[in-house]
Structures are given as structure tokens and as C-alpha cells.
Design a protein around this motif. Sequence first.
Motif, PDB file in Angstrom:
ATOM      1  N   ILE A 116       6.627   5.522  14.481  1.00  0.00           N
ATOM      2  CA  ILE A 116       5.547   5.154  15.406  1.00  0.00           C
ATOM      3  C   ILE A 116       5.196   3.673  15.313  1.00  0.00           C
ATOM      4  O   ILE A 116       4.886   3.028  16.333  1.00  0.00           O
ATOM      5  N   ALA A 119       7.059   1.260  17.607  1.00  0.00           N
ATOM      6  CA  ALA A 119       6.754   1.561  19.008  1.00  0.00           C
ATOM      7  C   ALA A 119       5.392   1.001  19.408  1.00  0.00           C
ATOM      8  O   ALA A 119       5.268   0.267  20.408  1.00  0.00           O
ATOM      9  N   ILE A 120       4.343   1.323  18.639  1.00  0.00           N
ATOM     10  CA  ILE A 120       2.996   0.891  19.018  1.00  0.00           C
ATOM     11  C   ILE A 120       2.803  -0.613  18.816  1.00  0.00           C
ATOM     12  O   ILE A 120       2.138  -1.281  19.607  1.00  0.00           O
ATOM     13  N   LEU A 350       9.705   7.499  21.860  1.00  0.00           N
ATOM     14  CA  LEU A 350       8.256   7.327  21.893  1.00  0.00           C
ATOM     15  C   LEU A 350       7.841   6.265  22.908  1.00  0.00           C
ATOM     16  O   LEU A 350       6.881   6.453  23.671  1.00  0.00           O
ATOM     17  N   VAL A 351       8.537   5.141  22.931  1.00  0.00           N
ATOM     18  CA  VAL A 351       8.189   4.060  23.866  1.00  0.00           C
ATOM     19  C   VAL A 351       8.329   4.528  25.307  1.00  0.00           C
ATOM     20  O   VAL A 351       7.436   4.309  26.145  1.00  0.00           O
ATOM     21  N   PHE A 354       5.559   7.595  25.909  1.00  0.00           N
ATOM     22  CA  PHE A 354       4.128   7.280  25.944  1.00  0.00           C
ATOM     23  C   PHE A 354       3.818   6.061  26.813  1.00  0.00           C
ATOM     24  O   PHE A 354       2.717   5.965  27.365  1.00  0.00           O
ATOM     25  N   SER A 357       0.509   1.317  24.354  1.00  0.00           N
ATOM     26  CA  SER A 357       0.014   1.387  22.974  1.00  0.00           C
ATOM     27  C   SER A 357      -1.218   2.273  22.875  1.00  0.00           C
ATOM     28  O   SER A 357      -1.432   2.947  21.864  1.00  0.00           O
ATOM     29  N   LEU A 360      -0.160   5.798  22.536  1.00  0.00           N
ATOM     30  CA  LEU A 360       0.447   6.056  21.224  1.00  0.00           C
ATOM     31  C   LEU A 360      -0.572   6.079  20.102  1.00  0.00           C
ATOM     32  O   LEU A 360      -0.298   6.608  19.025  1.00  0.00           O
ATOM     33  N   ALA A 363      -1.207   9.326  18.531  1.00  0.00           N
ATOM     34  CA  ALA A 363      -0.140   9.859  17.687  1.00  0.00           C
ATOM     35  C   ALA A 363      -0.097   9.196  16.323  1.00  0.00           C
ATOM     36  O   ALA A 363       0.424   9.767  15.363  1.00  0.00           O
ATOM     37  N   TYR A 364      -0.647   7.992  16.231  1.00  0.00           N
ATOM     38  CA  TYR A 364      -0.497   7.177  15.029  1.00  0.00           C
ATOM     39  C   TYR A 364      -1.303   7.697  13.848  1.00  0.00           C
ATOM     40  O   TYR A 364      -0.846   7.744  12.724  1.00  0.00           O
ATOM     41  N   GLY A 419      -1.024  13.711  21.577  1.00  0.00           N
ATOM     42  CA  GLY A 419       0.068  12.944  20.974  1.00  0.00           C
ATOM     43  C   GLY A 419       0.116  13.097  19.469  1.00  0.00           C
ATOM     44  O   GLY A 419       1.093  12.692  18.827  1.00  0.00           O
TER      45      GLY A 419
END
Length: 619
Positions: A116, A119-120, A350-351, A354, A357, A360, A363-364, A419
Motif C-alpha cells: 500500500i 501506491a498511496i 491498488l493504484v 482505487f 490517495s 487508499l 485501506a492503509y 478498502g
Amino acid sequence: METLKLAAIIGALGVVYGDIGTSPLYALQACLGYVSKGGLKPDDVLGLLSLIFWALIITVTLKYVTFVMRADNDGEGGILALMALAQRVARTDKIRYTLMIVGIVGTGLFLGDGVITPAISVLSAVEGLSVASPDFSRFVLPISVAIIIGLFLAQRSGSGAVGKLFGPIMVLWFLVIAGFGLYHIVLNPRVLIALIPGQGIRFIYRHDLLAFLALGAVVLAVTGAEALYADMSHFGRRPIRATWRFFVLPALVLNYFGQGALVIANPQAADNPFYLLMPHEILIPMVVLATIATVIASQAVISGAFTLGSQCVQLGLLPRMEIRHTSKTEEGQVYVPQMNAALMIGVLILVLGFRSSNALASAYGIAVTGTFLCTNVLSALVFHRHFNWPLWKTSLVWGAFFLVDLAFFGANILKIFEGGWVPLAIGFSIVLLMTTWRRGRSLLFARWQQDSLPLASFLGRLPQSRIVRVPGIAVFLTGNPEYTPASLLHNLKHNKVLHETVFFVTVRNLDVPTAMGDDRMKCEELAPGIYRVRIGYGFMDTPNLPRSLEMMRDQGLPFNPMQTSYFLGRETIVAATVPKLGFIRRAVFLFMLRNAISATEFFQIPSDRVVELGVRVAI
């Protein structure tokens, strides 16, 4: 000496703080999303700032920097090193097994964090283009994908050369974000009253459930706290503590409070308070700097995942994987191709799934807070048993930390359908892989031991047997030094000869970073020309069987690499009449077994000196 200290400090800034140092890009923005719908009030902004500040103090400064970093395993940090240390002081096998499960769950969630974070982080940095001009919005996703692919493709060359640039860039990053934050604090110094914990308490009292939900976003400000502990072996405890207390923490607080001051003065800035701190003219250079900083943050997490993966292999939690050392001088710099490919695919999914940011952020949190809880449990036992803390002191200190972590975790669990299921799915998958592998290997070992001949019986019959002894040295790997290797029995069955010199080699995985002294290598002569060899590798060691045997010549081992043949068994797994592994777990185990690299490659044995003998095993 001072130069070395400065180098360690700059190095720590470049590797350790990449993740937590880029949290201002999205943390406060995510927090404000919970209270901005009904119109932002200054007291709400102050309350959120207070919660962020005290999360940094309690979770990072007190828990990790002050306490957890004391629990090093011979200088190594990280949840697996902590698990090994806790197992060492556990008193029963049942407790050791429970601690192993806690460590495995924490490892799974940490690896979920490794998917993650890139991605974020990259998305939040590139989204600054939308602030510079709405016309750039359509480029955010393609640019993010290109950066991520380039980042993972670059892993094979190692981070050593690039690492020298990381520290100075992060120094610039922290100075810039602190400077812009300070500028807005000077414009609105009232924001400093958020330092008082009462502001956060009043925010919780006013908003009840909404405040509890907001804690799930507050925790984004402390992501990367685990990295302080995990990377302790690379830089030492003192440089990490010094850089946090006197540089990183002040810079982060100044930036968060500057964002808060801006939002109080202009509530519309809540859409992206980080980038709106800066003058419009320098937005593009700031996006470039932020993107570089997030790449550094991602690099740190990816490198940590590689290290964790190699530790899992050494501890027997995952099958053998190809581990490449990318530096001739730094042993800890490793590249794991299979893990790199899996991480890249996960990050891209994921990118593209979602797409922002903010999406996401939900999900983080679960991955981060879940790891916090696992570290908390292991640390409590280590401080009670290893550091001899009385029970009341352990309960008071670690009970308080556990309540804070539990509040963060509970707030994130509520976002499971937004998420939050992502890190849980990743973590559950990794736990399934690790427990299945460990269970499957234990069943293989038990079955092998059941069908094997005790070594004492074999040696007792040897003088009376008519086995032909032929010149040369034969090395047989065995999991249990008290039993005759199946590969030797198969060799006798088919070839009906035994070499003049025989080594029964048992490789042990130790719960220490580096094997030392008697734990490392030991040999004894059991009969004329027959030797029992024990070789231990720590979870940070690189196995090299020929080199280890070469080093044992001083102990009287008659090793000659040009006269040595290595006999290895290759297992073919079939279902037993009453299978001890369920259908799904057996399929998973067979998949991992087929995709594990060979013992020849893992132990760096010359392939032209290996003889493989098939073994059929029912489990």
C-alpha cells in the motif's frame, strides 16, 4: 568520529524516515474529510492537530523510539527479530507457537503495508499536478503507474548507488516542509494551542463516533513508525533517536500545524492543504520534490520487505527463494526477484483499482495498526522476561500503549468495506502461506523420521557389512543429525557403494541475526572417515555450504572441494491414505514446493557436483 556520526544521521534520514516523512502529503487531508462536510470549524481543526501531535508523541516517540528500540536482537530490529527474541524467553512450547503466530500475522500485515505504501505515496505526490492545474488531472494515473513500474524495475540493480542521494534529498524535504509550515504558523500563531492535549480530548467529547472514525485517519500520521525499529541495525539506535527528536519530529509538527493554520484561515484549503501551503509559482518543483521523496519512502519499504522475506526463508516460514546480494560491502542489501514481482503487481492493482490517495487511505490504516498491536504483544513479553520488568510495570506501560493501538485499530476496522479489506486479505494470504509451509515441512520431517534408520544403528552395522568404500568425499544433507539421511540409503540401494569419507551435514536456522562461535559450525568423527557436521545460520546470514565446509578444516574436517560430491533428496509429495493436510492447504504447499529454488542454488553448491535422488513422501 564526528563525520561518521553525521553520515549515520544523514543515512537514517534517507532510509528510515521516508515513509513517516511523506505522511503530511495526505494525513491531515484525510482527517479533515471527516468534519468538513458540515463546514469546518477552527476548534475541529485544532482538535485534529492535537490528536496528530499526541499520536506522534505517544506512538512514535515514547513507544518505538524510547522503549521498543531497546529490544534489539543482537543489534537487529523488526518484528521477526522481536519474535525470535520473545520466543527465546518463552517458557513453554505452546507460548512459543503462539508468539510465532503473532509474529507471522505482524509480518503479513507489514508486507501488506509494503504493497500500500508505494501506491498511496506516489499517488498523493503526483496529485499535486491537479492543484497546479485541473488540466493535469488526467495525467495523474499514467504518471503514477510509470513511476511505480520504473521503481520496481530498478530494484535489480540495488539501492547502494542511489542511497547516497537519499539522505540529502530528505534533508531538503524536511527543511522545505518545515519552512512553509512555520510561515503559516507565524501568520496564525493561535494554532499552537493544539499542543495542549485538552484540544484533542474536547474534539473526541464533541463528536463521539465521528471522532472515533477520525482516529482511523489520524494514524496515517504515524505510518512508518515500524521502520524506525526495523532499520535499527543499519544505522544504530542513537542516530535514529537523535534525528527523530531533534529534526524529523519538529519538521513534521511544523508542517502539520502550518496546514492547520492555513485551513483555519481558508477552509477551502482542506481539499489539499499540503500543496496549498506553497505559492502557486513553485508547485511544479514541489511536486517533483514530493515525488522523489515518495519514491524514497517506497524504496525504504520495498527494501524492508526484501529483508523481511529473506529472514522468513532463513527462519523456515517461507520456501527457499532466490536472494541476490546487490552490494559487495553491505550485507543487508538484498534483492528478491519473486517478491519484487509480487509487490509490483499488487501495487499496480491498488493504484488502478482505487485511483486516488484519499480512496487508499481507508485501506492503509489496518495494516499499520495491526502491526502495532503485534509488536506491542511481543514487546510486553520481552520487557517482562528479558529486561526483568515487574508485572505491574509491564502492565502499566504496555497496557497503555495497547489501549492506544487498539483504539487506532478499532477505528480502522470500521472502514473494512471502504478498502480496509485489502491489507486484511494480503495479511491473511501471507499467514496462510507461512503456516501451511511450516506445517507441511513438519509433516515431511515427521514422515521422513518415521521411515529413517537411526544413525547409531547404521554405524553399528557398518563394520560387519560388505559395503564397498570408494575414493572421494560424499556430503549428505540431513534434517536430523540422529538419523541416517534417506539420500544415503537410496544411494546404497541403487549404487551399492559408500565413499571413503562421508559428511552428514545438518543445517540449522538460528533465532539470532548472525551465528557466532560454537553455534556456527561444529564437527565430530563418528567412525573412521564418517563425520557429523552441524552448521548454523542466523536469519541475516547468507548460506554458503562449500565455504562453511572449507572454514571447518581448522576443526579437522578433511574437506577437498575437488573431490566432493553432494547427495540431495528431491521429494515427490503424494496424498496419504488419511491426509493430514486439507485439500486447499496441500495444493498451496505443493505450489510453494514446486516454486522453491533448489537446495543446490540456495546453499550455493556447485551444480556439477550434485547428485539428486528422488524420494516419494505421503502426507
